[in-house]
Design an enzyme around this catalytic site. Structure first.
Site: not given
Ligand code: COA
Length: 334
Positions: A114, A261, A291
């Site tokens: 990215c 980004h 993204n």
């Molecule tokens: N839809 C619904 N529920 C989802 C889901 C989706 N697409 N993806 C994950 N979940 C669920 C998980 O299974 C989890 O359930 P549980 O509590 O029953 O186990 C719950 O949502 C919370 O998941 P979690 O991973 O703790 O969420 P989060 O608050 O950390 O958010 C992201 C997840 C990915 C949005 C966040 O971590 C993030 O933005 N990280 C950076 C990602 C990024 O920028 N990546 C690209 C880099 S270039």
């Protein structure tokens, strides 16, 4: 040695097929509210059968060249950043070169995920400044839709990504010209390589690069430790932005537009808020495109170009982070 290189034109292209959060609800256990709240994404674009990464890159490049008043033959080097190469080899840049009707223009793919476009821009800047190349086409191009797990198991990653391409032309600035790429700063930390990665196919896997076991375990889809990546982003984005600004002897207030980004709207809002950057100075398109990895920043830049926002004297700060880990920032004046 040329003292400065400048961005002479920008263009982008996204596939026509729109995939909304509601469309994804049909494929996996997710919902519009979860996706919007966590990431800000409302829809993204996916290619349709027959469309290739090089097709997207070609359309973006043609628009960037037209914006600069140039023809493909005016380009003497192509640097294309991607994490979703059309084939293992040769790189997507070779297909792009062919589709631009070019005969022996050198081209290369660059892999910094990215942060890839900022690595490509930095490379283009250095190449032009060295005097060896006059005009470099720097491209970011991704097709994620064919490489993500569009089932409930893959939902944490799949909902975030979209397809698209953006390109800029980098050329030597005239002596004394104020416009130019003022500073570029790049970083990487391979210690975190597995926090966001695509494990298979792997040429380090014997006796063949991928086997049924890996596929059954879905290790040919990207995997991410979301929270670790989030933490990395909110620390490194402000750090490298301030580093690049300081190297350019500029302050945050001197920047007219911030192009972060487009990984997650919440990350960008958090960073802007921490630094006291007014929201109207931060461009975003993640709502519409998701993204697009290496393509996100050049798409934003091209949208700003087409909207007439990059008027002479406009100072733009571009900042990215991603898999690797990698992160970087570039400051440009138009
Ligand atoms: N839809 C619904 N529920 C989802 C889901 C989706 N697409 N993806 C994950 N979940 C669920 C998980 O299974 C989890 O359930 P549980 O509590 O029953 O186990 C719950 O949502 C919370 O998941 P979690 O991973 O703790 O969420 P989060 O608050 O950390 O958010 C992201 C997840 C990915 C949005 C966040 O971590 C993030 O933005 N990280 C950076 C990602 C990024 O920028 N990546 C690209 C880099 S270039």
């Amino acid at each position: 040695m040329t003292t400065r290189a400048r961005i002479a034109g920008a263009g982008f292209f996204v596939p026509e097929r729109v995939v909304s959060n509601h469309d994804l609800e049909q494929l996996m256990d997710t919902n519009d509210e979860w996706i919007r709240q966590r990431s800000g994404i409302e829809e993204r674009r996916y290619i349709t059968p027959g469309e290739t990464p090089a097709d997207l890159a070609q359309r973006a490049s043609q628009r960037a060249l037209a914006a600069a008043g140039l023809e493909p033959r005016d380009v003497d080097l192509i640097v294309l950043a991607t994490l979703s190469s059309q084939h293992e080899f040769p790189g997507t840049s070779f297909f792009l070169q062919r589709q631009l009707g070019l005969d022996d223009t050198p081209c290369m793919d660059l892999r910094a995920q990215c942060t890839g476009f900022l690595y490509a821009l930095t490379t283009a800047n250095a190449m032009v400044r060295s005097g060896q190349f006059q005009r470099v086409l720097a491209v970011g191009c991704e097709v994620h839709s064919t490489g993500i797990d569009l089932t409930t198991e893959g939902r944490d990653v799949a909902v975030l990504f979209g397809d698209g391409a953006g390109a800029v032309v980098v050329e030597a600035a005239d002596a004394g010209e104020a416009a130019g790429i003022l500073e570029c700063r790049l970083h990487a930390q391979g210690a975190n390589a597995e926090k966001l990665w695509l494990e298979f196919p792997s040429s380090g896997h014997t006796p063949v690069r991928i086997d049924h076991e890996a596929i059954d375990q879905k290790r040919h889809f990207p995997r991410m430790e979301g929270r670790q990546v989030f933490k990395h982003a909110v620390t490194r984005l402000p750090e490298v932005l301030l580093e690049a600004l300081s190297a350019a002897s500029l302050k945050l207030e001197d920047v007219d537009l911030f192009l972060f980004h487009q990984a997650n709207l919440r990350i960008n809002e958090y960073v802007a808020n921490q630094l006291g950057i007014p929201p109207e100075k931060c461009l975003s398109n993640i709502q519409r495109y998701g993204n697009c990895s290496a393509a996100s920043i050049p798409i934003l830049l091209a949208e700003a170009w087409e909207a007439g926002r990059l008027t002479p004297g406009t100072t733009v700060a571009m900042t990215a982070f991603g898999s690797g880990f990698s992160w970087g920032s570039a400051i440009a004046r138009f």
